[in-house]
Structure formats: C-alpha cells, structure tokens
Design a protein around this motif. Structure first.
Motif, PDB file in Angstrom:
ATOM      1  N   ILE A   1     -28.864   5.169   3.276  1.00 57.47           N
ATOM      2  CA  ILE A   1     -30.189   5.686   3.603  1.00 57.47           C
ATOM      3  C   ILE A   1     -30.075   7.196   3.800  1.00 57.47           C
ATOM      4  CG2 ILE A   1     -32.155   5.501   5.167  1.00 57.47           C
ATOM      5  CD1 ILE A   1     -31.482   2.865   3.750  1.00 57.47           C
ATOM      6  N   ASN A   2     -30.911   7.943   3.084  1.00 59.30           N
ATOM      7  CA  ASN A   2     -30.890   9.400   3.230  1.00 59.30           C
ATOM      8  C   ASN A   2     -32.309   9.956   3.163  1.00 59.30           C
ATOM      9  OD1 ASN A   2     -31.586   9.692   0.436  1.00 59.30           O
ATOM     10  ND2 ASN A   2     -29.429   9.437  -0.110  1.00 59.30           N
ATOM     11  N   ASN A   3     -32.431  11.255   3.081  1.00 62.79           N
ATOM     12  CA  ASN A   3     -33.754  11.879   3.095  1.00 62.79           C
ATOM     13  C   ASN A   3     -34.637  11.460   1.926  1.00 62.79           C
ATOM     14  OD1 ASN A   3     -34.116  13.308   5.448  1.00 62.79           O
ATOM     15  ND2 ASN A   3     -33.423  15.273   4.643  1.00 62.79           N
ATOM     16  N   ASP A   4     -34.028  11.052   0.812  1.00 59.23           N
ATOM     17  CA  ASP A   4     -34.835  10.592  -0.319  1.00 59.23           C
ATOM     18  C   ASP A   4     -35.643   9.357   0.065  1.00 59.23           C
ATOM     19  OD1 ASP A   4     -33.739  12.642  -1.773  1.00 59.23           O
ATOM     20  OD2 ASP A   4     -32.334  11.371  -2.890  1.00 59.23           O
ATOM     21  N   ASN A   5     -35.025   8.436   0.803  1.00 55.32           N
ATOM     22  CA  ASN A   5     -35.742   7.244   1.258  1.00 55.32           C
ATOM     23  C   ASN A   5     -36.889   7.625   2.185  1.00 55.32           C
ATOM     24  OD1 ASN A   5     -32.542   6.496   1.275  1.00 55.32           O
ATOM     25  ND2 ASN A   5     -33.750   4.883   0.323  1.00 55.32           N
ATOM     26  N   LEU A   6     -36.612   8.573   3.049  1.00 59.98           N
ATOM     27  CA  LEU A   6     -37.620   9.001   4.010  1.00 59.98           C
ATOM     28  C   LEU A   6     -38.796   9.675   3.312  1.00 59.98           C
ATOM     29  CD1 LEU A   6     -37.975   9.053   7.092  1.00 59.98           C
ATOM     30  CD2 LEU A   6     -36.885  11.311   7.076  1.00 59.98           C
ATOM     31  N   LYS A   7     -38.492  10.523   2.353  1.00 57.19           N
ATOM     32  CA  LYS A   7     -39.520  11.322   1.687  1.00 57.19           C
ATOM     33  C   LYS A   7     -40.565  10.444   0.991  1.00 57.19           C
ATOM     34  CE  LYS A   7     -39.959  15.240  -1.500  1.00 57.19           C
ATOM     35  NZ  LYS A   7     -39.227  16.156  -2.418  1.00 57.19           N
ATOM     36  N   LYS A   8     -40.126   9.308   0.477  1.00 56.21           N
ATOM     37  CA  LYS A   8     -41.036   8.413  -0.244  1.00 56.21           C
ATOM     38  C   LYS A   8     -42.132   7.849   0.654  1.00 56.21           C
ATOM     39  CE  LYS A   8     -37.490   6.891  -3.536  1.00 56.21           C
ATOM     40  NZ  LYS A   8     -36.652   5.740  -3.977  1.00 56.21           N
ATOM     41  N   HIS A   9     -41.919   7.872   1.964  1.00 53.80           N
ATOM     42  CA  HIS A   9     -42.857   7.225   2.879  1.00 53.80           C
ATOM     43  C   HIS A   9     -43.572   8.204   3.797  1.00 53.80           C
ATOM     44  CE1 HIS A   9     -41.616   3.154   1.763  1.00 53.80           C
ATOM     45  NE2 HIS A   9     -40.414   3.668   1.648  1.00 53.80           N
ATOM     46  N   LEU A  10     -43.381   9.497   3.587  1.00 52.67           N
ATOM     47  CA  LEU A  10     -43.987  10.470   4.492  1.00 52.67           C
ATOM     48  C   LEU A  10     -45.504  10.421   4.446  1.00 52.67           C
ATOM     49  CD1 LEU A  10     -41.626  13.564   4.069  1.00 52.67           C
ATOM     50  CD2 LEU A  10     -41.683  11.886   5.927  1.00 52.67           C
ATOM     51  N   ASP A  11     -46.087  10.261   3.265  1.00 56.30           N
ATOM     52  CA  ASP A  11     -47.548  10.189   3.172  1.00 56.30           C
ATOM     53  C   ASP A  11     -48.087   8.982   3.928  1.00 56.30           C
ATOM     54  OD1 ASP A  11     -47.629  12.487   1.677  1.00 56.30           O
ATOM     55  OD2 ASP A  11     -47.787  11.462  -0.254  1.00 56.30           O
ATOM     56  N   HIS A  12     -47.392   7.861   3.789  1.00 56.87           N
ATOM     57  CA  HIS A  12     -47.787   6.637   4.487  1.00 56.87           C
ATOM     58  C   HIS A  12     -47.716   6.836   5.996  1.00 56.87           C
ATOM     59  CE1 HIS A  12     -47.971   2.501   5.807  1.00 56.87           C
ATOM     60  NE2 HIS A  12     -46.707   2.502   6.185  1.00 56.87           N
ATOM     61  N   PHE A  13     -46.634   7.418   6.471  1.00 53.48           N
ATOM     62  CA  PHE A  13     -46.458   7.601   7.906  1.00 53.48           C
ATOM     63  C   PHE A  13     -47.432   8.630   8.472  1.00 53.48           C
ATOM     64  CE2 PHE A  13     -41.744   6.323   7.450  1.00 53.48           C
ATOM     65  CZ  PHE A  13     -42.050   4.991   7.728  1.00 53.48           C
ATOM     66  N   SER A  14     -47.747   9.650   7.703  1.00 55.15           N
ATOM     67  CA  SER A  14     -48.549  10.759   8.231  1.00 55.15           C
ATOM     68  C   SER A  14     -49.981  10.348   8.553  1.00 55.15           C
ATOM     69  CB  SER A  14     -48.559  11.929   7.248  1.00 55.15           C
ATOM     70  OG  SER A  14     -49.171  11.554   6.020  1.00 55.15           O
ATOM     71  N   SER A  15     -50.393   9.130   8.154  1.00 57.91           N
ATOM     72  CA  SER A  15     -51.739   8.666   8.496  1.00 57.91           C
ATOM     73  C   SER A  15     -51.909   8.511   9.999  1.00 57.91           C
ATOM     74  CB  SER A  15     -52.044   7.337   7.797  1.00 57.91           C
ATOM     75  OG  SER A  15     -51.169   6.313   8.257  1.00 57.91           O
ATOM     76  N   GLU A  16     -50.852   8.154  10.706  1.00 60.76           N
ATOM     77  CA  GLU A  16     -50.932   7.947  12.148  1.00 60.76           C
ATOM     78  C   GLU A  16     -49.881   8.729  12.928  1.00 60.76           C
ATOM     79  OE1 GLU A  16     -53.246   6.325  13.650  1.00 60.76           O
ATOM     80  OE2 GLU A  16     -54.207   5.358  11.926  1.00 60.76           O
ATOM     81  N   ILE A  17     -48.935   9.354  12.226  1.00 62.14           N
ATOM     82  CA  ILE A  17     -47.803   9.989  12.881  1.00 62.14           C
ATOM     83  C   ILE A  17     -47.782  11.473  12.542  1.00 62.14           C
ATOM     84  CG2 ILE A  17     -45.278  10.037  13.023  1.00 62.14           C
ATOM     85  CD1 ILE A  17     -45.291   7.070  12.279  1.00 62.14           C
ATOM     86  N   ASP A  18     -47.607  12.298  13.556  1.00 64.02           N
ATOM     87  CA  ASP A  18     -47.466  13.740  13.334  1.00 64.02           C
ATOM     88  C   ASP A  18     -46.026  14.008  12.905  1.00 64.02           C
ATOM     89  OD1 ASP A  18     -47.938  16.510  13.400  1.00 64.02           O
ATOM     90  OD2 ASP A  18     -47.139  16.624  15.435  1.00 64.02           O
ATOM     91  N   ILE A  19     -45.832  14.593  11.738  1.00 62.98           N
ATOM     92  CA  ILE A  19     -44.502  14.836  11.183  1.00 62.98           C
ATOM     93  C   ILE A  19     -44.326  16.328  10.945  1.00 62.98           C
ATOM     94  CG2 ILE A  19     -42.928  14.360   9.263  1.00 62.98           C
ATOM     95  CD1 ILE A  19     -44.505  11.772   8.757  1.00 62.98           C
ATOM     96  N   LYS A  20     -43.207  16.860  11.433  1.00 57.74           N
ATOM     97  CA  LYS A  20     -42.927  18.267  11.162  1.00 57.74           C
ATOM     98  C   LYS A  20     -41.431  18.465  10.958  1.00 57.74           C
ATOM     99  CE  LYS A  20     -42.682  19.803  16.009  1.00 57.74           C
ATOM    100  NZ  LYS A  20     -43.211  20.766  16.984  1.00 57.74           N
ATOM    101  N   VAL A  21     -41.100  19.499  10.196  1.00 61.00           N
ATOM    102  CA  VAL A  21     -39.709  19.882   9.992  1.00 61.00           C
ATOM    103  C   VAL A  21     -39.298  20.774  11.154  1.00 61.00           C
ATOM    104  CG1 VAL A  21     -38.085  21.120   8.511  1.00 61.00           C
ATOM    105  CG2 VAL A  21     -39.850  19.666   7.485  1.00 61.00           C
ATOM    106  N   ILE A  22     -38.222  20.405  11.842  1.00 57.83           N
ATOM    107  CA  ILE A  22     -37.788  21.158  13.023  1.00 57.83           C
ATOM    108  C   ILE A  22     -36.524  21.983  12.755  1.00 57.83           C
ATOM    109  CG2 ILE A  22     -38.881  19.676  14.726  1.00 57.83           C
ATOM    110  CD1 ILE A  22     -36.219  18.200  15.041  1.00 57.83           C
ATOM    111  N   GLY A  23     -36.073  21.974  11.513  1.00 54.83           N
ATOM    112  CA  GLY A  23     -34.899  22.757  11.155  1.00 54.83           C
ATOM    113  C   GLY A  23     -34.266  22.215   9.899  1.00 54.83           C
ATOM    114  N   ASN A  24     -33.138  22.789   9.526  1.00 60.07           N
ATOM    115  CA  ASN A  24     -32.445  22.395   8.311  1.00 60.07           C
ATOM    116  C   ASN A  24     -30.962  22.184   8.589  1.00 60.07           C
ATOM    117  OD1 ASN A  24     -34.521  22.714   5.969  1.00 60.07           O
ATOM    118  ND2 ASN A  24     -34.778  24.558   7.211  1.00 60.07           N
ATOM    119  N   SER A  25     -30.371  21.333   7.787  1.00 60.07           N
ATOM    120  CA  SER A  25     -28.948  21.028   7.902  1.00 60.07           C
ATOM    121  C   SER A  25     -28.109  22.162   7.332  1.00 60.07           C
ATOM    122  CB  SER A  25     -28.641  19.738   7.150  1.00 60.07           C
ATOM    123  OG  SER A  25     -28.827  19.943   5.748  1.00 60.07           O
ATOM    124  N   VAL A  26     -26.805  22.019   7.430  1.00 63.23           N
ATOM    125  CA  VAL A  26     -25.883  23.006   6.855  1.00 63.23           C
ATOM    126  C   VAL A  26     -26.188  23.238   5.381  1.00 63.23           C
ATOM    127  CG1 VAL A  26     -23.470  23.453   6.261  1.00 63.23           C
ATOM    128  CG2 VAL A  26     -24.051  22.524   8.516  1.00 63.23           C
TER     129      VAL A  26
END
Length: 390
Positions: free
Chosen positions: A28-53
């Motif tokens: 499981i990685n960010n690709d899996n997460l990215k596919k569902h961001l639109d679905h989640f954003s209907s009820e969940i506030d989502i923001k990027v809080i930083g970046n990895s190395v």
C-alpha cells in the motif's frame, strides 16, 4: 459504567459492506491513497502537511468537530500497511454511515486527525526505513528526517488529547506462552525510565483493556501486550512523556492470513472500540479499568512460519524451521520461504507444522538442506511440498 453498544454495531456483515475492498494486500502506497481522495473529500478535510525525503506528499485527514482531539498515524514503517487499510476503512465507514448514532456521537465529541501514510518513501519501496535509511520511530528526539519533524509539528499544532500509533508486527509473536498467534497487540508506552503509571497512562491502559474486552469473542486468546521498556526516541514514548494518553496498535498474524485482510478487520474494530470509548465514557470510567490491562498476556517470540518435525537430514533426525521473507516484486509482495534453522529440536510453534515421521527431507538442487537458503519446495516422503505464499 455506561452501557457499551459496540458489539451491537460491528457485525462482520456490516464491516464487509463498508470495507474499501479496492485497497487490499500488503503493498500500500500513495498511489492507492490518491485514487480515493475525491471520494474521501466529500466528508473529510484533506491537506498536504509536508513532503517526504523523495518529495512524496504526506497528507492529514480531519473529520469530526468535537473537543476531544485524537491524532493517529500509520505506516511510520513503510512495510507495515495493515493499519493503513484499516484507517481507510474507518474513513469510508464515517462517509457511508455518517447518520449512524454512534458515528454521530464520535464525530460530535471528537475531532480525528489521521496521517494514513507517514513514510511514503518506505511504503513505495516496502521498507521499514525512509529514503535516508532512517527508522522514523527512533528519530523523535533528533528529528533528523522531514517525516519525523512533520509528525512532531502536527502534534504541536493539534495538541491532541489522545494519540494512536499504528503498526504491524512480525508473525513470530504469540499472545503469551501459548499456541495462539498475537493477531493484535497493544502497548501503552512508558513516559519515563521508571515506567511510572500516572493518570494519563491509566487512561491509555483502560482504553486498551476495553478494546481487549470488546474483541475477546473475535480473537479468543489472540490479543497480546508489549513490554513497556522506555525509549524516548520512539514516538509513543515521546508523546506519553508529554502526558498525552498514547496507544500503540500492532497488527499481527491471523492463521492463514498472510495478506492480513482478516487482521485488517480486527484493527478496524479496535479503532472503533477506542473511538467509541473516548467519545462516550468519562476519563474516570476509562481509567478505572486500567488494572485489567495487565491481564492481557505479554507477547512472546514463540512462532515460526513453518516447522517440519522429525525429518531425516544427512542421517540425522532434526526439526527444520522456515520463515517467510517479504519481497517486493513487480508491484506485489511475495513471501519467499527461507530455511532459517535446523536442529535436533526447535522449541515453540509453527503456524504450519508438518510431521515428517523420520522420512528423508530433500531440497531440489541442493545436496543437503542448508540454513538461510530459499526453499520454494522440498521433497518429503517422495512427495513435493510447495511453500511459496501468494
């Protein structure tokens, strides 16, 4: 204590209906997460809080509007993905069942802050460490890595009332000194070298005791407890030392479940149990149960993946232990069987045990079984046994 409606809510059939089935397996990685961001954003506030190395985004999900603030994070170790699946199921449940009375109670009394993948570089490479080969869970004092700093900064900004630190554990653990795998394990980290038990630790102990009670029928004898030796470099110990009740979750092995899809369900139930208790019970009600925490058996390292008992090898009768090494191959995790040990007797238990009855054991291509070699199959009793897990 207030009546607990948890068991009335979580039936297996209900879980299967809300499970985010498109996300499965161990990789499981960010690709899996990215596919569902639109679905989640209907009820969940989502923001990027930083970046990895390596520049991958680290996201924070916020849901709920209550005064009790709960911070949880998963995949601090990139190859520990079961709890990520469970928190995504949790998010999906809040979206699909937003009108359920218990969910309304949780979200009206709590604000949930969820970092689903703290170590996206490790998740992509399927490694414990980040791209700089640093274990983030040993970096919470130095804060030498961007991911560690992001977690600490998020903690400082939110000032949570509770922390849930979500991990996976290896298949070697038993729940106590019994033939029971530790499918789930928990720990309330120490806050100091003396392992002092103050009110904040009593609260986290009481929450874990409650989870164990709620899941007792699902996992009879299969819930363990970790040793609480203090290490201030770890995230849980750091936040507990700041008097924030902190719970460490460890997703372990359920018989036959190397993809950890069944364990995922039990992590989900444990999360709901914790959130329901936080939202519905007083802190005194929770902490009153703290002594029950110590009745949870402490984890032991008693399991091998496979043990072949009493096999004839080069004229000797020995036991042979095989463990699975996880490898990322073309976007999937393969479980490579490694002959770990052979000895006159191997103590403990195998998740799978085979009685050889003193028959000769052979490995195709090898003159004799050696330790630390790959054994995709063996010949025993003139039959071919295949050990590779899908």
């Amino acid at each position: 204590m207030k009546k607990n409606r948890f068991q009335d809510l979580l039936k297996d059939e209900w879980y299967e209906a809300i499970k985010l089935a498109e996300i499965s397996g161990r990789y499981i990685n960010n690709d899996n997460l990215k596919k569902h961001l639109d679905h989640f954003s209907s009820e969940i506030d989502i923001k990027v809080i930083g970046n990895s190395v390596a520049g991958e985004p680290i996201r924070l999900f916020k849901i709920g509007s209550g005064k009790k603030k709960i911070l949880m994070w998963s995949q601090m170790h990139g190859n520990e993905s079961t709890t990520t699946k469970a928190v995504l199921d949790l998010c999906n449940a809040f979206i699909k069942e937003i009108d359920h009375e218990i969910f309304q109670e949780i979200l009206s009394k709590c604000s949930l802050f969820i970092i689903p993948i703290l170590n996206p570089d490790g998740a992509r490479a399927y490694t414990r460490v980040n791209a700089n080969q640093v274990d983030l869970n040993r970096d919470m004092q130095k804060l030498s890595q961007p991911e560690s700093s992001i977690l600490k900064d998020t903690y400082n900004e939110i000032l949570p009332d509770f922390c849930l630190n979500l991990h996976d554990q290896r298949t070697i653990f038993s729940a106590g000194a019994r033939r029971n795998p530790a499918t789930l394990s928990f720990l309330t980290p120490s806050k100091d070298p003396k392992r002092s038990i103050d009110e904040s630790r009593k609260i986290s102990m009481g929450l874990i005791a409650g989870i164990a009670t709620d899941l007792r029928e699902d996992l009879p004898g299969m819930i363990g407890r970790y040793d609480d030796a203090f290490n201030i470099n770890c995230a849980g110990d750091t936040f507990q030392s700041l008097s924030t009740p902190t719970l460490l979750f460890e997703a372990g092995h359920f018989p036959g479940d190397y993809q950890r899809e069944k364990t995922r369900k039990y992590v989900f139930k444990a999360l709901i149990s914790a959130l329901y208790r936080i939202s519905s019970f007083t802190e005194k009600d929770i902490s009153d149960d703290f002594e029950d925490y110590f009745s949870i058996p402490e984890n032991k390292k008693l399991f091998k993946d496979i043990i072949i008992r009493e096999a004839q090898v080069e004229g000797e009768i020995v036991d042979v232990a095989i463990h699975y090494s996880e490898k990322l191959v073309k976007g999937k995790i393969e479980f490579e069987p490694i002959l770990e040990k052979k000895a006159s007797f191997i103590s403990g238990f195998g998740h799978r045990e085979i009685m050889a009855n003193k028959e000769e054991l052979k490995i195709p291509g090898l003159s004799a079984p050696l330790e630390n070699v790959v054994v995709n199959k063996i010949i025993l009793k003139n039959e071919e046994l295949v050990f590779k897990e899908g």
